[in-house]
Design a protein around this motif. Structure first.
Motif, PDB file in Angstrom:
ATOM      1  N   HIS A   1       0.851  -1.191   0.000  1.00 12.72           N
ATOM      2  CA  HIS A   1       0.000   0.000   0.000  1.00 12.72           C
ATOM      3  C   HIS A   1       0.886   1.241   0.000  1.00 12.72           C
TER       4      HIS A   1
ATOM      5  N   GLN B   1     -15.878   1.308   6.587  1.00 14.91           N
ATOM      6  CA  GLN B   1     -15.970   0.223   5.605  1.00 14.91           C
ATOM      7  C   GLN B   1     -15.031   0.403   4.417  1.00 14.91           C
TER       8      GLN B   1
ATOM      9  N   PRO C   1     -11.876   0.401   2.100  1.00 13.03           N
ATOM     10  CA  PRO C   1     -10.602  -0.329   2.089  1.00 13.03           C
ATOM     11  C   PRO C   1      -9.440   0.650   2.265  1.00 13.03           C
TER      12      PRO C   1
ATOM     13  N   THR D   1      -3.471   3.054   0.119  1.00 14.98           N
ATOM     14  CA  THR D   1      -3.936   2.300  -1.044  1.00 14.98           C
ATOM     15  C   THR D   1      -2.730   1.767  -1.812  1.00 14.98           C
TER      16      THR D   1
ATOM     17  N   SER E   1      -5.887   3.489  -7.376  1.00 13.08           N
ATOM     18  CA  SER E   1      -6.780   3.010  -6.313  1.00 13.08           C
ATOM     19  C   SER E   1      -7.245   4.166  -5.429  1.00 13.08           C
TER      20      SER E   1
END
Length: 164
Positions: A80, A104, A106, A126, A131
């Motif tokens: 990430h 919730q 990601p 991310t 993303s």
């Protein structure tokens, strides 16, 4: 993120915080530096019996002072490599609703209700910029209570070690 001993907000009362003495503070610093420290090593370091150290750690957990134990992650090495702080302006009195939706997402790792020019500060990790773009433009801006967002790309970051 681990919940407090009383559970998530609204699920049960959290006991009032008891005062922390110097030994409790030492235990907290030690566990922040190494959450895998054994009760024996904690007891030796703060000069109390293992039973006393065990009881103190349990009390700190039960009182919600210690919310959980975890690992400090190098997000880049964990895949990430893109991090950003995202500021959100939200509809007044919708914090709880927005917070549940942000939980919730990601890669969301920190959510704060703040005062100032915006209402919420969100830290996300991310895999890449694509993303991140998807998260902001598709997920965040689709939340009806979110009025606007601003993304601050993180170039470099460092978790500070607890000071002992």
């Amino acid at each position: 993120m681990a919940e407090s001993a009383g559970g998530p907000e609204g699920s049960g009362p959290v006991p009032p915080a008891r005062p922390l003495d110097a030994i409790d503070q030492d235990i907290l610093r030690m566990l922040q530096a190494d959450g895998r420290a054994s009760v024996r090593s904690v007891a030796d370091r703060v000069h109390v019996s293992r039973a006393n150290a065990y009881a103190r750690i349990n009390r700190l957990v039960e009182d919600g002072v210690i919310r959980g134990f975890g690992a400090r992650v190098d997000h880049e090495r964990a895949g990430h490599g893109t991090s950003a702080y995202i500021t959100l302006k939200i509809v007044q009195n919708t914090w709880r609703t927005v917070r549940e939706q942000l939980r919730q997402l990601p890669g969301a790792s920190h959510i704060a209700l703040v005062g100032g020019d915006f209402d919420v500060l969100l830290l996300v990790h991310t895999p890449d910029n694509r993303s991140l773009r998807e998260l902001v433009l598709t997920r965040l801006q689709a939340i009806p209570e979110v009025l606007s967002t601003r993304t601050l790309l993180v170039f470099e970051e460092e978790d500070l070690e607890p000071q002992g």
